[in-house]
Design a protein around this motif. Structure first.
Motif, PDB file in Angstrom:
ATOM      1  N   VAL A 125       6.104  -6.145   5.210  1.00  0.00           N
ATOM      2  CA  VAL A 125       5.522  -6.857   4.063  1.00  0.00           C
ATOM      3  C   VAL A 125       6.431  -6.706   2.851  1.00  0.00           C
ATOM      4  N   SER A 126       6.314  -7.677   1.962  1.00  0.00           N
ATOM      5  CA  SER A 126       7.011  -7.624   0.682  1.00  0.00           C
ATOM      6  C   SER A 126       5.969  -7.501  -0.423  1.00  0.00           C
ATOM      7  N   VAL A 127       6.317  -6.741  -1.461  1.00  0.00           N
ATOM      8  CA  VAL A 127       5.364  -6.442  -2.523  1.00  0.00           C
ATOM      9  C   VAL A 127       5.933  -6.870  -3.864  1.00  0.00           C
ATOM     10  N   THR A 128       5.115  -7.504  -4.671  1.00  0.00           N
ATOM     11  CA  THR A 128       5.450  -7.739  -6.076  1.00  0.00           C
ATOM     12  C   THR A 128       4.322  -7.160  -6.923  1.00  0.00           C
ATOM     13  N   GLY A 129       4.642  -6.792  -8.144  1.00  0.00           N
ATOM     14  CA  GLY A 129       3.621  -6.264  -9.032  1.00  0.00           C
ATOM     15  C   GLY A 129       3.253  -4.826  -8.708  1.00  0.00           C
ATOM     16  N   SER A 130       2.062  -4.455  -9.083  1.00  0.00           N
ATOM     17  CA  SER A 130       1.623  -3.061  -8.946  1.00  0.00           C
ATOM     18  C   SER A 130       0.252  -2.986  -8.279  1.00  0.00           C
ATOM     19  N   PRO A 131       0.178  -3.204  -6.976  1.00  0.00           N
ATOM     20  CA  PRO A 131      -1.109  -3.075  -6.278  1.00  0.00           C
ATOM     21  C   PRO A 131      -1.683  -1.667  -6.416  1.00  0.00           C
ATOM     22  N   THR A 132      -2.978  -1.566  -6.226  1.00  0.00           N
ATOM     23  CA  THR A 132      -3.654  -0.273  -6.304  1.00  0.00           C
ATOM     24  C   THR A 132      -4.586  -0.097  -5.115  1.00  0.00           C
ATOM     25  N   LEU A 133      -4.890   1.159  -4.820  1.00  0.00           N
ATOM     26  CA  LEU A 133      -5.832   1.506  -3.763  1.00  0.00           C
ATOM     27  C   LEU A 133      -6.971   2.292  -4.401  1.00  0.00           C
ATOM     28  N   THR A 134      -8.174   1.731  -4.372  1.00  0.00           N
ATOM     29  CA  THR A 134      -9.333   2.399  -4.956  1.00  0.00           C
ATOM     30  C   THR A 134      -9.809   3.504  -4.024  1.00  0.00           C
ATOM     31  N   LEU A 135     -10.010   4.696  -4.573  1.00  0.00           N
ATOM     32  CA  LEU A 135     -10.381   5.859  -3.772  1.00  0.00           C
ATOM     33  C   LEU A 135     -11.858   6.193  -3.950  1.00  0.00           C
ATOM     34  N   ASN A 136     -12.370   7.006  -3.035  1.00  0.00           N
ATOM     35  CA  ASN A 136     -13.794   7.359  -3.052  1.00  0.00           C
ATOM     36  C   ASN A 136     -14.062   8.633  -3.832  1.00  0.00           C
ATOM     37  N   THR A 137     -13.222   8.937  -4.800  1.00  0.00           N
ATOM     38  CA  THR A 137     -13.396  10.143  -5.598  1.00  0.00           C
ATOM     39  C   THR A 137     -14.513   9.965  -6.620  1.00  0.00           C
ATOM     40  N   VAL A 138     -14.958  11.081  -7.148  1.00  0.00           N
ATOM     41  CA  VAL A 138     -15.910  11.087  -8.259  1.00  0.00           C
ATOM     42  C   VAL A 138     -15.267  11.818  -9.421  1.00  0.00           C
ATOM     43  N   PRO A 139     -14.966  11.108 -10.530  1.00  0.00           N
ATOM     44  CA  PRO A 139     -15.145   9.673 -10.729  1.00  0.00           C
ATOM     45  C   PRO A 139     -14.130   8.861  -9.926  1.00  0.00           C
ATOM     46  N   THR A 140     -14.339   7.539  -9.849  1.00  0.00           N
ATOM     47  CA  THR A 140     -13.445   6.675  -9.077  1.00  0.00           C
ATOM     48  C   THR A 140     -12.035   6.702  -9.655  1.00  0.00           C
ATOM     49  N   ARG A 141     -11.068   6.932  -8.773  1.00  0.00           N
ATOM     50  CA  ARG A 141      -9.652   6.916  -9.171  1.00  0.00           C
ATOM     51  C   ARG A 141      -8.883   5.897  -8.337  1.00  0.00           C
ATOM     52  N   MET A 142      -7.708   5.536  -8.850  1.00  0.00           N
ATOM     53  CA  MET A 142      -6.818   4.598  -8.172  1.00  0.00           C
ATOM     54  C   MET A 142      -5.538   5.310  -7.755  1.00  0.00           C
ATOM     55  N   ALA A 143      -5.067   4.998  -6.557  1.00  0.00           N
ATOM     56  CA  ALA A 143      -3.711   5.358  -6.160  1.00  0.00           C
ATOM     57  C   ALA A 143      -2.830   4.159  -6.468  1.00  0.00           C
ATOM     58  N   THR A 144      -1.694   4.372  -7.095  1.00  0.00           N
ATOM     59  CA  THR A 144      -0.836   3.270  -7.527  1.00  0.00           C
ATOM     60  C   THR A 144       0.357   3.110  -6.594  1.00  0.00           C
ATOM     61  N   TYR A 145       0.757   1.852  -6.408  1.00  0.00           N
ATOM     62  CA  TYR A 145       1.891   1.554  -5.540  1.00  0.00           C
ATOM     63  C   TYR A 145       3.191   2.099  -6.137  1.00  0.00           C
ATOM     64  N   VAL A 146       4.020   2.699  -5.262  1.00  0.00           N
ATOM     65  CA  VAL A 146       5.285   3.289  -5.697  1.00  0.00           C
ATOM     66  C   VAL A 146       6.473   2.590  -5.053  1.00  0.00           C
ATOM     67  N   SER A 147       6.437   2.437  -3.728  1.00  0.00           N
ATOM     68  CA  SER A 147       7.612   1.895  -3.036  1.00  0.00           C
ATOM     69  C   SER A 147       7.216   1.452  -1.635  1.00  0.00           C
ATOM     70  N   GLY A 148       8.174   0.818  -0.945  1.00  0.00           N
ATOM     71  CA  GLY A 148       7.983   0.440   0.450  1.00  0.00           C
ATOM     72  C   GLY A 148       8.126  -1.032   0.732  1.00  0.00           C
ATOM     73  N   SER A 149       8.309  -1.863  -0.308  1.00  0.00           N
ATOM     74  CA  SER A 149       8.471  -3.296  -0.075  1.00  0.00           C
ATOM     75  C   SER A 149       9.627  -3.543   0.878  1.00  0.00           C
ATOM     76  N   GLY A 150       9.432  -4.433   1.856  1.00  0.00           N
ATOM     77  CA  GLY A 150      10.447  -4.698   2.866  1.00  0.00           C
ATOM     78  C   GLY A 150      10.285  -3.843   4.111  1.00  0.00           C
ATOM     79  N   SER A 151       9.204  -3.101   4.188  1.00  0.00           N
ATOM     80  CA  SER A 151       8.940  -2.263   5.359  1.00  0.00           C
ATOM     81  C   SER A 151       7.473  -2.412   5.747  1.00  0.00           C
ATOM     82  N   VAL A 152       7.040  -1.640   6.746  1.00  0.00           N
ATOM     83  CA  VAL A 152       5.641  -1.682   7.168  1.00  0.00           C
ATOM     84  C   VAL A 152       4.816  -0.615   6.447  1.00  0.00           C
ATOM     85  N   ASN A 153       5.490   0.322   5.751  1.00  0.00           N
ATOM     86  CA  ASN A 153       4.787   1.429   5.102  1.00  0.00           C
ATOM     87  C   ASN A 153       4.930   1.344   3.583  1.00  0.00           C
ATOM     88  N   LEU A 154       3.816   1.268   2.920  1.00  0.00           N
ATOM     89  CA  LEU A 154       3.809   1.242   1.460  1.00  0.00           C
ATOM     90  C   LEU A 154       3.315   2.583   0.950  1.00  0.00           C
TER      91      LEU A 154
END
Length: 885
Positions: A639-668
């Motif tokens: 996959v290729s990535v543009t911008g700054s996708p986020t992953l919403t986590l199930n923490t309390v309070p709700t936190r986001m994991a932010t995209y760092v690297s991996g565009s051009g591969s299968v692992n982000l």
């Protein structure tokens, strides 16, 4: 809010909704307004809409026939009776001369045709508890659109063949001449209508050659259902199609949902219907039928409505602060009117300016259970709604004042429907009031306005903020669909109804039998957006605008996605649709929100084979107290990535994991920065739609958007299955343990932390009236110190503050003191105590305990006959480090 223009494109195709509705157009008709009947009078069972015709049987029933369902005999009214369906009760109903059209034992409901005189006789039957006008439903109105599903069909070689789609609307063949029908409903097959034979050849017609029909409806419809079926056929041309009318009642529509499922074999159904008597605060017959259909593994779509934010939700508050006694039998005084919160000398009157010729239906409901359809015992509050000529009770223009119950005496449905038409030649202002007539006052009110034109609320008004979606489209098992124009799909239509989302979700208070839920259930609506605005062959719907048009588009798109991914469940298909939806701007952006849901459905992206296959981390399982957690999201293809996708986590309070690297591969690679106070016993994504584009893109090598649905917590490929990470960023607790009272020359004190700490050593401890012996670090959480008292008396042990943990987080500055007696046991009883002291998150949480010594006796052993004390001052540090399993 500025002048509101709502439903300018809305053409009411088949009248209005069900329920007690007052059809009074102007002050000239005020003579038709009946007095509110006392609950003890049998005529209190009769809806205010019908009551004038029952009281004065010389009145023509033409208006009721306009509002209600079609009847087979002149001078009769179509009505719904709330009554337990038994042979004896049916016989008693028939004995009045009324014609029984249908009966529903499940819903305690009987549909009849009766004259006003027969309705009066029915009201006198003890078994009959309510008599409502049987109405035709509202339809969410025009719309059409072109979705980008052509590439999906060609890429996956799917046409719709393999799954049957059903549509519920007003009619399918009422405007076409000479259709051919074989068989009878619910097994009828329709052929020969215009869209089935044009254009030629047959493979290019607007509709397939045969359509199964489970119910044609009462007649006189606009064939909006045919237009909706055309949309489905254009997108999924190979799909078998079926149709069922929305009928003239909630029960009929619920039955037709069952028929489309069990007889026509539909696995996807869409509708564009709203009944104005559907419960707002619990699920009625239609919503329950939808939930049953969805629970069987199917998909149901419904129009979210075309009311924009044309609705009010607020708690009842009397204009006088404390409600007066019930108004009956005196005329309405205004003392119990609801305070709209607009200030001024008349806060109980809400001015609405209505253009000439415009009709508005005002639907009022409050959070009490229904008595209809076996949904509960009924309402313990009685509210009424009025339209006045000015800000006084002098002249009533329209009203709805059905009888409900009072506190401890539930009765009736918490529903009032009032219709007002400005029959004049110029705009006019009316004044809306909601009166608390009797019963409990702790009520949440919802008022929804259905208008066939523009209206103007007060200047600066903020009341009209929704939610405007109601009824079965808000069912848990239903996908409510908003609309955006096909030629401008990035902006929601300004008429698309506002729903509710998150903390402002649409509230439900009762279960299906009227029991109060422990906490209100907040539902997120709408779910998705689909395009509208393209032509059909039905002249009344070309172009076809509205959520009515968006709904079949969404349903057809889901059909193709499901065929492209045939092994997935209905829940997984929904996850695909939601996680790949494209951004649509609205007054409440970003997404998901209460105007657009997750956004515009994107068929190719939802069906894409490029999907999330796994979520993991390089960290070992264990408890984590701070720092950064690396999270790897793996895709099935590069996959290729543009911008700054986020992953919403199930923490309390709700936190986001932010995209760092991996565009051009299968692992982000994403990173989660732990913050003070974060907690989660098993770190994972928040839900299947947790991977958010945040304005960016994630696409495969063919530039097709990737399917962003992630494994839900606890499922194969989820983070919590791959690793067990316990996030605990809450300050540790310190437990200090000392021996009982002793005359020994030294004693051992133990320091036990609830989490591993660093930089805790002998230098962290200060002593008064004692010297330090051996200090031992047993492990990262437990430490001991031999304390040697210098002289008899009080010994103080203090733990210093300000220590930094490995993540640079400073300790708290509070201290706790523990006192221990070291008095010699000299003839008196001596007791000892183990005490703990500590803080959590910087808040003092210490405990002080004292051990009592003997009374001194006569001498002693050098410690004196009194009570010696040791005080322990424990200033807890917020120290933590990673503990690995």
């Amino acid at each position: 809010m500025p002048t509101t223009v709502l439903n300018t494109l809305l053409t009411i195709a088949v009248c209005c909704g069900l329920g007690a509705l007052c059809d009074v157009a102007s002050g000239a008709d005020a003579a038709l307004l009946p007095a509110k009947m006392p609950i003890s009078d049998p005529l209190a069972k009769v809806a205010p809409t019908i009551l004038p015709y029952v009281l004065d049987q010389t009145l023509a029933v033409a208006d009721l026939q306009r509002l209600g369902a079609r009847t087979h005999a002149a001078g009769t009214i179509a009505a719904r009776l709330t009554v337990v369906v038994t042979p004896a009760n049916l016989q008693a109903i028939a004995a009045t001369g009324a014609v029984i059209i249908s009966s529903y034992e499940r819903w305690n409901s009987v549909t009849i045709e009766a004259t006003p005189a027969q309705l009066r006789a029915l009201a006198n039957l003890g078994a009959v508890t309510q008599i409502h006008l049987r109405r035709r439903p509202r339809h969410a109105d025009e719309g059409d659109g072109v979705m980008h599903t052509d590439t999906l069909r060609s890429t996956y070689s799917v046409t719709g063949a393999g799954r049957t789609i059903g549509i519920i609307s007003d009619s399918i063949d009422d405007t076409f001449a000479h259709p051919s029908v074989s068989g009878s409903v619910p097994h009828a097959v329709l052929s020969g209508i215009n869209p089935q034979i044009t254009p030629s050849p047959p493979s290019n017609t607007y509709l397939p050659q045969m359509i199964q029909v489970v119910d044609f409806g009462p007649g006189g419809g606009t064939d909006e259902g045919e237009a909706m079926l055309e949309e489905v056929h254009a997108i999924a041309p190979g799909a078998p199609l079926a149709f069922g009318s929305s009928g003239t009642s909630d029960e009929e529509m619920a039955t037709n949902i069952g028929y489309l499922s069990s007889i026509a074999g539909c696995t996807i159904i869409g509708d564009d219907v709203a009944y104005l008597d559907e419960p707002f605060f619990q699920d009625g017959p239609i919503a329950q039928a939808i939930d049953t259909f969805q629970a069987a593994g199917n998909l149901y779509f419904s129009a979210a409505g075309n009311n924009n934010n044309s609705a009010i939700m607020m708690n009842y508050q009397s204009v006088n602060g404390t409600p007066e006694a019930p108004d009956y039998p005196t005329p309405v005084t205004g003392g119990n009117f609801h305070n709209w919160g607009q200030g001024g000398p008349t806060p109980g009157y809400l001015p609405i300016t209505v253009p000439a010729g415009v009709t508005i239906d005002f639907v009022l409901e409050w959070n009490q259970p229904y008595s209809s359809w076996g949904l509960g015992a009924g309402s313990q509050a009685d509210f009424d709604i009025y339209a006045y000529q000015d800000a006084s009770t002098a002249t009533i223009l329209a009203e709805s004042n059905a009888s409900q119950g009072s506190q401890g005496h539930p009765s009736g449905d918490p529903n009032e429907i009032m219709e007002y038409t400005n029959a004049g030649s110029s705009p006019g202002t009316i004044y809306i009031a909601v009166d608390h007539y009797a019963g409990v006052t702790n009520a949440q009110l919802r008022v929804i306005l259905y208008s066939d034109g523009a209206y103007t609320p007060p200047a600066g008004n903020t009341l009209f903020s929704g939610p405007a979606s109601f009824g079965h489209c808000t069912a848990s098992g239903c996908l409510a669909v908003a609309a955006a124009p096909w030629n401008s799909p990035t902006a929601v239509e300004d008429f698309s109804s506002k729903g509710g989302w998150g903390a402002n979700g649409i509230p439900f208070y009762f279960d299906n039998t009227g029991n109060a839920l422990s906490t209100p259930q907040l539902r997120n609506k709408p779910d998705l957006t689909a395009p509208d605005g393209v032509s059909t062959s039905t002249l009344a719907f070309t172009p076809f605008y509205g959520t009515s048009a968006a709904t079949p588009n969404a349903a057809a798109c889901a059909e193709l996605v499901w065929l492209a991914q045939p092994n997935e469940t209905n829940v997984q298909i929904v996850q695909r649709l939601e996680s790949t939806a494209a951004n649509v701007t609205s007054p409440d952006s970003p997404q998901p929100n209460d105007y657009t849901g997750y956004g515009m459905v994107s068929g190719l992206a939802a069906a894409s084979g490029t999907s999330v296959s796994n979520i993991s981390t390089t960290d070992p399982s264990g408890t984590i107290y701070g720092g950064i957690v690396p999270i790897t999201v793996s895709f099935s293809r590069v996959v290729s990535v543009t911008g700054s996708p986020t992953l919403t986590l199930n923490t309390v309070p709700t936190r986001m994991a932010t995209y760092v690297s991996g565009s051009g591969s299968v692992n982000l690679l994403f990173q989660y920065q732990i913050e003070a106070g974060d907690q989660c016993p098993a770190l994972d994504s928040a839900n299947a739609a947790a991977l958010l584009l945040n304005g960016g893109t994630i696409s495969d090598t063919l530039s097709a958007p990737a399917n962003l649905a992630v494994p839900v917590a606890g499922s194969v490929g989820s983070l919590s299955i791959n690793k067990n990470l316990d996030i605990d960023a809450v300050a540790p607790l310190l437990t200090v343990t000392a021996p009982p009272t002793s005359t020994a020359t030294s004693f051992t004190t133990t320091f036990s932390f609830s989490q591993p700490v660093v930089a805790f050593s002998l230098s962290s401890v200060s002593l008064t009236n004692a010297t330090a012996g051996t200090f031992t670090a047993v492990n990262s959480t437990t430490y001991t110190l031999v304390v040697i008292p210098t002289t008899p008396g009080q010994v103080t042990i203090a733990v210093t503050t300000g220590v930094q943990n490995p993540f640079g987080q400073a300790s708290n500055t509070s201290t706790s003191t523990t006192v221990y007696s070291l008095a010699q046991n000299n003839g008196g009883a001596t007791t000892g105590a183990t005490t703990t002291g500590g803080t959590t998150g910087g808040t003092t949480g210490g405990t002080t305990a004292a051990a009592s010594g003997g009374g001194g006796g006569g001498g002693g052993c050098g410690l004196g006959g009194g009570m010696g004390l040791i005080s322990l001052l424990a200033g807890l540090g917020w120290w933590r480090r990673r503990r690995q399993a």
